[in-house]
Design an enzyme around this catalytic site. Structure first.
Site, PDB file in Angstrom:
ATOM      1  N   ASP A  83      -4.136  -2.661   6.067  1.00 34.69           N
ATOM      2  CA  ASP A  83      -2.967  -2.962   5.234  1.00 34.69           C
ATOM      3  C   ASP A  83      -2.319  -4.277   5.660  1.00 34.69           C
ATOM      4  O   ASP A  83      -1.552  -4.326   6.618  1.00 34.69           O
ATOM      5  CB  ASP A  83      -1.976  -1.787   5.348  1.00 34.69           C
ATOM      6  CG  ASP A  83      -0.702  -1.995   4.523  1.00 34.69           C
ATOM      7  OD1 ASP A  83      -0.576  -3.048   3.858  1.00 34.69           O
ATOM      8  OD2 ASP A  83       0.156  -1.103   4.552  1.00 34.69           O
ATOM      9  N   GLU A 114       3.500   3.120   5.406  1.00 32.05           N
ATOM     10  CA  GLU A 114       2.780   2.527   4.274  1.00 32.05           C
ATOM     11  C   GLU A 114       1.299   2.902   4.241  1.00 32.05           C
ATOM     12  O   GLU A 114       0.810   3.327   3.190  1.00 32.05           O
ATOM     13  CB  GLU A 114       2.973   0.999   4.282  1.00 32.05           C
ATOM     14  CG  GLU A 114       4.393   0.614   3.856  1.00 32.05           C
ATOM     15  CD  GLU A 114       4.811  -0.779   4.276  1.00 32.05           C
ATOM     16  OE1 GLU A 114       3.961  -1.552   4.759  1.00 32.05           O
ATOM     17  OE2 GLU A 114       6.002  -1.109   4.128  1.00 32.05           O
ATOM     18  N   ASP A 144       8.258   1.218  -2.468  1.00 34.48           N
ATOM     19  CA  ASP A 144       7.603   0.365  -1.485  1.00 34.48           C
ATOM     20  C   ASP A 144       8.495  -0.864  -1.327  1.00 34.48           C
ATOM     21  O   ASP A 144       8.514  -1.743  -2.184  1.00 34.48           O
ATOM     22  CB  ASP A 144       6.207  -0.011  -1.993  1.00 34.48           C
ATOM     23  CG  ASP A 144       5.533  -1.068  -1.126  1.00 34.48           C
ATOM     24  OD1 ASP A 144       6.087  -1.428  -0.070  1.00 34.48           O
ATOM     25  OD2 ASP A 144       4.446  -1.542  -1.525  1.00 34.48           O
ATOM     26  N   LYS A 204      12.707  -8.634   5.225  1.00 32.44           N
ATOM     27  CA  LYS A 204      12.111  -7.516   5.965  1.00 32.44           C
ATOM     28  C   LYS A 204      11.584  -7.964   7.325  1.00 32.44           C
ATOM     29  O   LYS A 204      11.472  -7.169   8.255  1.00 32.44           O
ATOM     30  CB  LYS A 204      10.980  -6.926   5.132  1.00 32.44           C
ATOM     31  CG  LYS A 204      10.346  -5.678   5.701  1.00 32.44           C
ATOM     32  CD  LYS A 204       9.343  -5.114   4.702  1.00 32.44           C
ATOM     33  CE  LYS A 204       8.533  -3.980   5.281  1.00 32.44           C
ATOM     34  NZ  LYS A 204       7.561  -3.480   4.272  1.00 32.44           N
TER      35      LYS A 204
END
Lengths: 522, 186
Positions: free
Chosen positions: A193, A171, A8, A70
């Site tokens: 999420d 994800e 992850d 990211k």
């Protein structure tokens, strides 16, 4: 064959997991940590550190310490997100070739894939030390709403880190797999999420052996970082009222405030009131150091982040509508991502879905665990009765047409892998090339979508206009990556297609980045 | 992808798989250019949404590329991939009532066409055809009759049918809008 690991790769933290004895488990590093800060700090050109030690340097070495990278991966330099990042990030963000983004550290430019690769190498190393054997293959997760460019850049990061990336996995899908794996469920679920920098919501139908994503939606620039920013603003405003000193003009003070804001945010999950305290953050007119001391209640925190939370529910609305479902038909809501540990989020989710959200597996770890399950399934060749993940493409894929519009070829939420074929013809006599632009997004107007790239069909036979017919097939694979093939409809001959992916790395650049990266000690 | 002729697939050389599945794969691969979505999903054109989903799950278990992830023959994997992409496409169209109706119309007009053309559907809509989203109430048959009348340039007949449709479903916005449109066009 060695173990395949699940990674992850998060905005704030990264986690690696493997399946052992049929059970997924996260892997600790030498210091016993399972949650590794996604921070890369450059000591010099050939030595970098990643993780907790790197994070400590955010305040003292802000110019050479890269965090939240990211948020920039796969983005265009001339985009709002990058402009925003340039304002708040203490490290230098510069323009690279093809409208891409580079991070400049000590006179050297790094692509975002190279930065990501340092983190991935750390995760690879952690897994190797734990397993006692080399690791060469991985499943890496990305936000479901990531577009082709962001997915490709993540896959490139894996390649630079020396990993064969077997799958780019969404994800929320990974989280659903960890939640439902081996449970014999039959449910319609929502995965909410909220990570450090991105928000995804997916609606899935979970069966005993099939996990079908019905719809997904998201916002790739909304996460826990934004909640920190609201606290920073609140503290900076209050401090200015008290002292007339603007901390926002002082990048070092701002970094200290950022660290404190994150601490306060986490503390507010347990306490109803928390006092922010930073020693000597400013200086008075006579040169005396000034401390920041500002209390904040959970209620006030909820108020100053109200619009952020509401933005997540707009995305939830979209996902439900696309799935043709109402909240009553959703049987479980699963919270994923560290930011869902905030009580203000849990309360809002409960009110929206009218049910108690589930936090069965640690929201920080669940995605990595799901990635490990999928890694194990692919390692076994997928034939040993593992669970089947049926995913969708998050954004519509289309091509540019006259007048600046977009023609949709593959609509969002289409199951993948999939393809679409479209015929193109010449508009002038003896035209030997046709240029085609590819977009991803939901707007009718090309300019409001993300341009994935453009390609030119070259070497067409000279003929009167309209006579040459080229069939172009657009593919989306199981990673959610887009590819294009073309052939002459009359001759059946495959045409040469050269796609200029904006911002992407060529295979030569990748090889060079890999070779150079390997010289750097992580 | 328009597969006019099935290229060499390597399907002959697939060991260690259930021969029944291999045989079926070969047949489907050969027939792929001629199978419409219903034939591909092995369901009746009258299949309901539950049956469409069930068929998709069943075929996913057989054909999803992940099932052949470590399979050594690349040609074989490619063939499975092509078949599965078409299955996913079929499911995507048939699970949406609106697209399924448009698809049914397209294959009724030209049975040789097996893939849904969104281009064609958009063209049809732009040329004045109206997509039906008036629901499945009792007024639908009058609406259909009105559309038939319009096709035969019988505007008066269409208006009559639409008045019946509105009479039986007074809250239906599409029926009302179309009737207003016809009245205004006079």
């Amino acid at each position: 064959m060695g173990k395949v690991i699940g990674i992850d790769l998060g905005t704030s933290t990264s986690i690696v997991a493997v399946v052992e004895n049929g059970k997924p488990a996260t892997v600790p590093n030498a210091a016993g940590e399972r949650i590794i800060p996604s921070v890369v700090s450059f000591l010099d050109a050939s030595n970098v550190i990643v993780g907790t030690e790197a994070k400590k340097r955010v305040v003292v070495e802000p110019r050479t310490t890269v965090y939240s990278s990211k948020r920039l991966i796969g983005r265009k330099f001339f985009s709002g997100e990058v402009k925003k990042a340039q304002m708040v990030m203490p490290y230098e963000i510069v323009e690279g070739p093809n409208d891409s983004v580079r991070i400049k550290v000590a006179e050297k430019d790094y692509s975002l894939s190279e930065i990501g690769a340092f983190i991935l190498r750390e995760m690879k190393k952690t897994a190797e030390a734990y397993l006692g054997e080399p690791v060469t293959q991985a499943v890496i997760t990305v936000p479901a709403y990531f577009n082709d460019g962001q997915r490709q850049a993540t896959k490139d990061a894996g390649m630079i880190a020396g990993l064969d990336v077997l799958r780019i996995l969404n994800e929320p899908t990974a989280a659903a797999l960890a939640y439902g794996f081996g449970q014999g469920l039959n449910q319609k679920v929502v995965i909410y999420d909220l990570g450090g920098g991105t928000f995804d919501v997916s609606v899935l139908e979970i069966g005993t052996d099939v996990f079908e994503v019905v719809s997904t939606s998201g916002d790739t620039y909304l996460g826990g970082d934004d909640f920190d920013d609201r606290l920073i603003d609140y503290f900076a405003d209050s401090f200015f009222q008290q002292t007339k000193i603007d901390l926002r003009k002082d990048k070092e003070a701002l970094q200290k405030l950022k660290v404190e804001a994150e601490r306060v945010k986490i503390a507010l999950s347990d306490a109803l009131e928390v006092k922010a305290h930073v020693e000597g953050i400013g200086k008075s007119k006579d040169g005396k150091p000034l401390d920041l001391d500002i209390p904040i209640t959970r209620n006030l925190f909820a108020n100053i982040t109200y619009d952020l939370i509401q933005r997540t529910f707009k995305v939830c609305d979209e996902a439900l509508q696309a799935a043709h479902l109402t909240v009553d038909e959703i049987e479980a809501v699963i919270l994923v991502g560290g930011s869902t540990k905030m009580p203000i989020i849990q309360d809002a989710v409960r009110n929206y879905y009218l049910k108690e959200p589930k936090i069965g597996i640690d929201p920080d770890l669940v995605v990595a665990l799901g990635a490990a399950i999928q890694a194990e399934s692919l390692a076994g060749g997928g034939r040993e009765g593992g669970s089947l993940l049926l995913d969708v493409t998050p954004q519509s894929l289309g091509i540019g047409t006259a007048g600046g519009l977009v023609d949709v070829l593959i609509a969002r939420n289409s199951p993948i892998p999939t393809s679409a074929t479209r015929s193109f013809t010449t508009s002038r006599d003896n035209q030997t090339s046709v240029k085609i632009q590819i977009y991803q997004g939901e707007s009718r107007n090309a300019a409001e979508n993300e341009q994935l790239g453009e390609f030119t069909l070259t070497g067409l036979p000279a003929a009167p206009r309209g006579e040459v017919k080229i069939e172009v097939t657009f593919d989306i694979d199981t990673d959610g990556l887009v590819s294009v093939q073309a052939r002459d409809a009359r001759t059946g001959k495959e045409e040469k297609v050269r796609i200029t992916v904006s911002g992407g790395l060529s295979s030569e650049e990748l090889e060079r980045a890999k070779a150079e990266g390997m010289k750097v000690n992580v | 992808m328009s597969t006019d002729t099935a290229p060499d697939t390597g399907l002959q050389q697939a060991p260690a798989l259930d021969p029944e599945i291999v045989n079926k794969l070969k047949l489907v691969w050969k027939a792929l250019p001629r199978l419409n979505y219903y034939q591909l999903l092995e369901i009746s054109p009258k299949a309901d949404q539950g049956e469409v989903k069930k068929a998709f799950y069943k075929l996913s278990r057989d054909y999803h590329p992940d099932r052949y992830f470590r399979f050594p023959h690349e040609n074989f994997r490619n063939a499975v991939h092509q078949i599965y992409k078409r299955i996913a496409e079929a499911y995507n169209i048939l699970r949406s009532p609106q697209w399924r109706e448009a698809y049914d119309r397209q294959i009724a007009e030209d049975p040789a066409k097996v893939r849904f053309s969104i281009e064609e559907e958009i063209k049809r809509q732009q040329q004045g055809g109206t997509t039906y989203d008036g629901g499945n109430g009792p007024g639908k048959r009058y609406w259909m009759a009105a559309m038939d009348a319009l096709k035969n340039k019988n505007v008066a007949g269409a208006k009559l049918q639409l008045q019946l449709a509105v009479g039986i479903e007074p809250a239906n916005e599409q029926f009302k809008a179309k009737l207003e449109e016809l009245k205004a066009a006079k």
